[in-house]
Design an enzyme around this catalytic site. Structure first.
Site, PDB file in Angstrom:
ATOM      1  N   LYS A   1       0.851  -1.195   0.000  1.00 45.12           N
ATOM      2  CA  LYS A   1       0.000   0.000   0.000  1.00 45.12           C
ATOM      3  C   LYS A   1       0.891   1.251   0.000  1.00 45.12           C
ATOM      4  O   LYS A   1       2.103   1.144  -0.037  1.00 45.12           O
ATOM      5  CB  LYS A   1      -0.942  -0.023   1.200  1.00 45.12           C
ATOM      6  CG  LYS A   1      -1.549  -1.392   1.493  1.00 45.12           C
ATOM      7  CD  LYS A   1      -2.453  -1.921   0.382  1.00 45.12           C
ATOM      8  CE  LYS A   1      -2.703  -3.406   0.594  1.00 45.12           C
ATOM      9  NZ  LYS A   1      -4.014  -3.878   0.437  1.00 45.12           N
ATOM     10  N   VAL A   2       0.290   2.419   0.101  1.00 43.77           N
ATOM     11  CA  VAL A   2       1.078   3.644  -0.088  1.00 43.77           C
ATOM     12  C   VAL A   2       1.907   3.996   1.162  1.00 43.77           C
ATOM     13  O   VAL A   2       3.069   4.351   1.063  1.00 43.77           O
ATOM     14  CB  VAL A   2       0.154   4.818  -0.494  1.00 43.77           C
ATOM     15  CG1 VAL A   2       0.934   6.127  -0.540  1.00 43.77           C
ATOM     16  CG2 VAL A   2      -0.475   4.535  -1.860  1.00 43.77           C
TER      17      VAL A   2
END
Ligand SMILES: *Cc1c(COP(=O)(O)O)cnc(C)c1O
Length: 403
Positions: free
Chosen positions: A208-209
């Site tokens: 994910k980011v």
């Protein structure tokens, strides 16, 4: 061929960089995703270790405050993953056996599994092709009187139209949970994803980011809910270990209900705080890379890239392309061509109903889900990606489009 490829791979590993056996230099492999971690995160983790408080403590509390502020929610409750966040959200909603929860099949499998954890039935809704997200119409098509909740996923960071979904769910008397695992920093109607959500679940997996190694978060505006979620993540205790530690008088805890150990550690939160501070820079970079992909792919016929929906903006956690039905090669051949060129791409988002874990699970027709899952592919996009790496990806796709 396969043996030669393996041989090359080994040579590359030994050398640390790529040297092809057949002579001539091969460029470095392009990963599909690479977390942007550095000295600052390493130091923050070391400080947490050296402080002597490594389990859930002051850094988790600080991370929660910073996270809530960033996504526009009143409260944030840190947990061990987005999967456990989804589980707790459904426990807190009182979802259980006999209840149905509408979810997209087109999602990482944890979305559907969380429904099974509480003994309820996941009911699969189809998605729209442009965003990969459920819509009020697709939810309405499968809901029944037993529907207790809907989990809407902001797929790969592309925001779902939660304003429309919230309005409909309120009318139906059904709770809306937002699976925002991939969507930190995405926006809906100019507001951050998470703001105004009944409850949203987030992930800090390295794919994910923002990452903390493993980790998750729940956000909500409701104080009572936040309290209940805090209790549920910590064995149902009425006083947290941190509170007991801070108190000068003995605190005798009691266990108000059957809870879980879904806590985050202070080491993770320390890393998360640094990552959160870099979020705006990360989003700007991801959006710039996505825009450049869009420009480069504009003259590659038959490939439709993901883009922002009318109602919001993506953080481009995943950048996928959907080949037209007439594209000369299929998705798996495209993945193979990219792999041959030293590029890691991925099949598009999975569909839970096509996995053995859901064999025999009843569902209606899911044509868009199946098309996206079968045909789409996720291209490399990461903070430190260079223009040259991006050009290499597009060159392979352009070549394949001509076959
Ligand atoms: C990654 C992901 C999850 C699971 O997150 P974890 O933190 O790994 O448990 C759940 N839902 C979606 C949509 C995801 O992409």
């Amino acid at each position: 061929m396969a043996r030669r490829a393996r041989g090359r791979h080994r040579a590359r590993r030994i050398a640390g960089r790529t040297v092809s056996g057949a002579g001539g230099q091969q460029p470095e492999r392009v990963p599909v995703m690479k977390p942007w971690l550095g000295e600052e995160e390493a130091r923050a983790a070391a400080d947490a270790v050296l402080s002597g408080w490594v389990a859930q403590g002051p850094r988790v509390a600080e991370f929660e405050r910073a996270f809530a502020a960033r996504v526009g929610a009143a409260h944030a409750v840190a947990v061990s993953s987005c999967t456990t966040a989804l589980h707790l959200a459904l426990v807190a909603l009182g979802v259980g056996p006999g209840d149905e929860v509408v979810v997209p099949s087109l999602s990482f499998i944890a979305t559907a599994n969380a429904v099974r954890y509480v003994g309820a039935q996941p009911v699969f809704a189809d998605v729209e092709e442009a965003t990969g997200n459920v819509t009020p119409q697709s939810v309405d098509a499968v809901r029944t009187p037993a529907t207790k909740a809907v989990i809407a996923v902001h797929q790969g960071g592309v925001p779902a139209d939660v304003h429309a979904l919230r309005e409909r769910c309120a009318r139906w008397g059904v709770a809306l949970v937002e699976d925002a695992a991939c969507a930190i920093g995405s926006t809906v109607g100019g507001q951050p994803v998470g703001s105004g959500a009944l409850v949203a679940a987030w992930s800090f997996h390295p794919r994910k980011v923002v990452t903390t190694g493993e980790g998750g978060m729940l956000t909500t505006d409701d104080e009572q809910w936040a309290q209940r979620l805090r209790r549920l993540r910590e064995h149902g205790m009425n006083a947290s270990a941190a509170q007991r530690h801070a108190s000068s008088t003995p605190v005798l805890e009691s266990y108000l209900e059957v809870g879980f150990n879904y806590r985050m550690t202070d080491i993770q939160a320390a890393v998360g705080l640094v990552q959160l501070g870099k979020l705006d820079v990360m989003i700007a970079r991801r959006r710039a890379l996505a825009e450049r992909y869009g420009e480069l792919l504009a003259d590659v016929p038959g490939l439709v890239p993901v883009r922002d929906p009318a109602h919001g903006a993506s953080n481009f956690q995943s950048y996928w392309v959907l080949p037209d039905p007439g594209f000369p090669v299929d998705r798996d051949a495209l993945l193979a061509a990219l792999a041959q060129a030293g590029i890691s791409a991925r099949r598009g988002i999975m569909a839970a109903h096509l996995e053995p874990a859901y064999a025999g699970h009843p569902h209606g027709p899911l044509p868009v889900t199946e098309r996206i899952s079968r045909d789409s592919l996720i291209l490399p996009l990461f903070h430190t990606m260079t223009d040259e790496q991006q050009d290499r990806v597009v060159a392979v796709l352009r070549e394949q489009a001509k076959r």
